[in-house]
Scaffold this motif. Sequence first.
Motif, PDB file in Angstrom:
ATOM      1  N   CYS A 159     -10.915  -0.038   3.250  1.00 39.39           N
ATOM      2  CA  CYS A 159      -9.487  -0.153   2.950  1.00 39.39           C
ATOM      3  C   CYS A 159      -8.959   1.221   2.550  1.00 39.39           C
ATOM      4  O   CYS A 159      -9.580   1.919   1.751  1.00 39.39           O
ATOM      5  N   LEU A 160      -7.792   1.574   3.077  1.00 38.56           N
ATOM      6  CA  LEU A 160      -7.202   2.885   2.770  1.00 38.56           C
ATOM      7  C   LEU A 160      -6.854   3.000   1.282  1.00 38.56           C
ATOM      8  O   LEU A 160      -6.789   4.106   0.743  1.00 38.56           O
ATOM      9  N   HIS A 192      -3.780  -8.432   0.969  1.00 38.93           N
ATOM     10  CA  HIS A 192      -2.971  -7.450   0.222  1.00 38.93           C
ATOM     11  C   HIS A 192      -1.648  -8.059  -0.229  1.00 38.93           C
ATOM     12  O   HIS A 192      -1.183  -7.806  -1.345  1.00 38.93           O
ATOM     13  N   HIS A 195      -7.448  -9.323   6.070  1.00 31.69           N
ATOM     14  CA  HIS A 195      -7.476  -8.225   5.098  1.00 31.69           C
ATOM     15  C   HIS A 195      -6.047  -7.864   4.652  1.00 31.69           C
ATOM     16  O   HIS A 195      -5.781  -7.725   3.454  1.00 31.69           O
ATOM     17  N   GLU A 196      -5.134  -7.733   5.622  1.00 33.35           N
ATOM     18  CA  GLU A 196      -3.763  -7.318   5.281  1.00 33.35           C
ATOM     19  C   GLU A 196      -3.009  -8.438   4.557  1.00 33.35           C
ATOM     20  O   GLU A 196      -2.225  -8.169   3.643  1.00 33.35           O
ATOM     21  N   GLN A 250       0.815  -1.228   0.000  1.00 35.35           N
ATOM     22  CA  GLN A 250       0.000   0.000   0.000  1.00 35.35           C
ATOM     23  C   GLN A 250       0.843   1.270   0.000  1.00 35.35           C
ATOM     24  O   GLN A 250       0.337   2.347  -0.300  1.00 35.35           O
TER      25      GLN A 250
HETATM   26 NI    NI Z   1      -6.595  -2.588   2.805  1.00 34.37          NI
END
Ligand code: NI
Length: 169
Positions: free
Chosen positions: A94-95, A140, A136-137, A51
């Motif tokens: 999510c950012l 990614h 979630h992470e 990210q």
């Molecule tokens: Ni995210």
Amino acid sequence: MTVLEIITYPDPRLLEPSEPVALIDEDVRQLIADMAETMFDAPGVGLAAVQVGALKQILVYQEHPEENEKSFRALINPVIVQSEGKYLSENEGCLSVPDLRSNVQRAAKITVKALNIDGEPIEFQAEGMHAVVLQHEIDHLNGVTLVDRVSALKREIYKRKVKKHLKAS
Ligand code: NI
């Protein structure tokens, strides 16, 4: 510590799997410190290295986000080795996927193996929200984003909205 820029969908890097970290050196420790600063600044409860544009298997997260202190945990090369049960996360966000929120079907309880910041192997279990953040992470790190976890209809609507927005800007 530096607040880094968070990349957003449809940046193609978000779809790429991250590389395992072979050596935890000063650069990796600096990246982790900057990732934590970026997460607190956003603010968010978790952040994967991709990210901030680094395709490395590193994530940071807050284990107790309700406590108002800047404490975080970093995991290197994390893998979910076991998962049980079902848990519907509420309004997951999510950012890197602005303006998309969705309930997501996740496992209720997971066992995670990883290295800690000192390079020591660790294994632990997580449940509920804590398990949701980790799933979630870790998604990614495998090139999977929230966009892939929502219904086909919601995904189409979101993709169209992003396209329109990109055209307009
Ligand atoms: Ni995210």
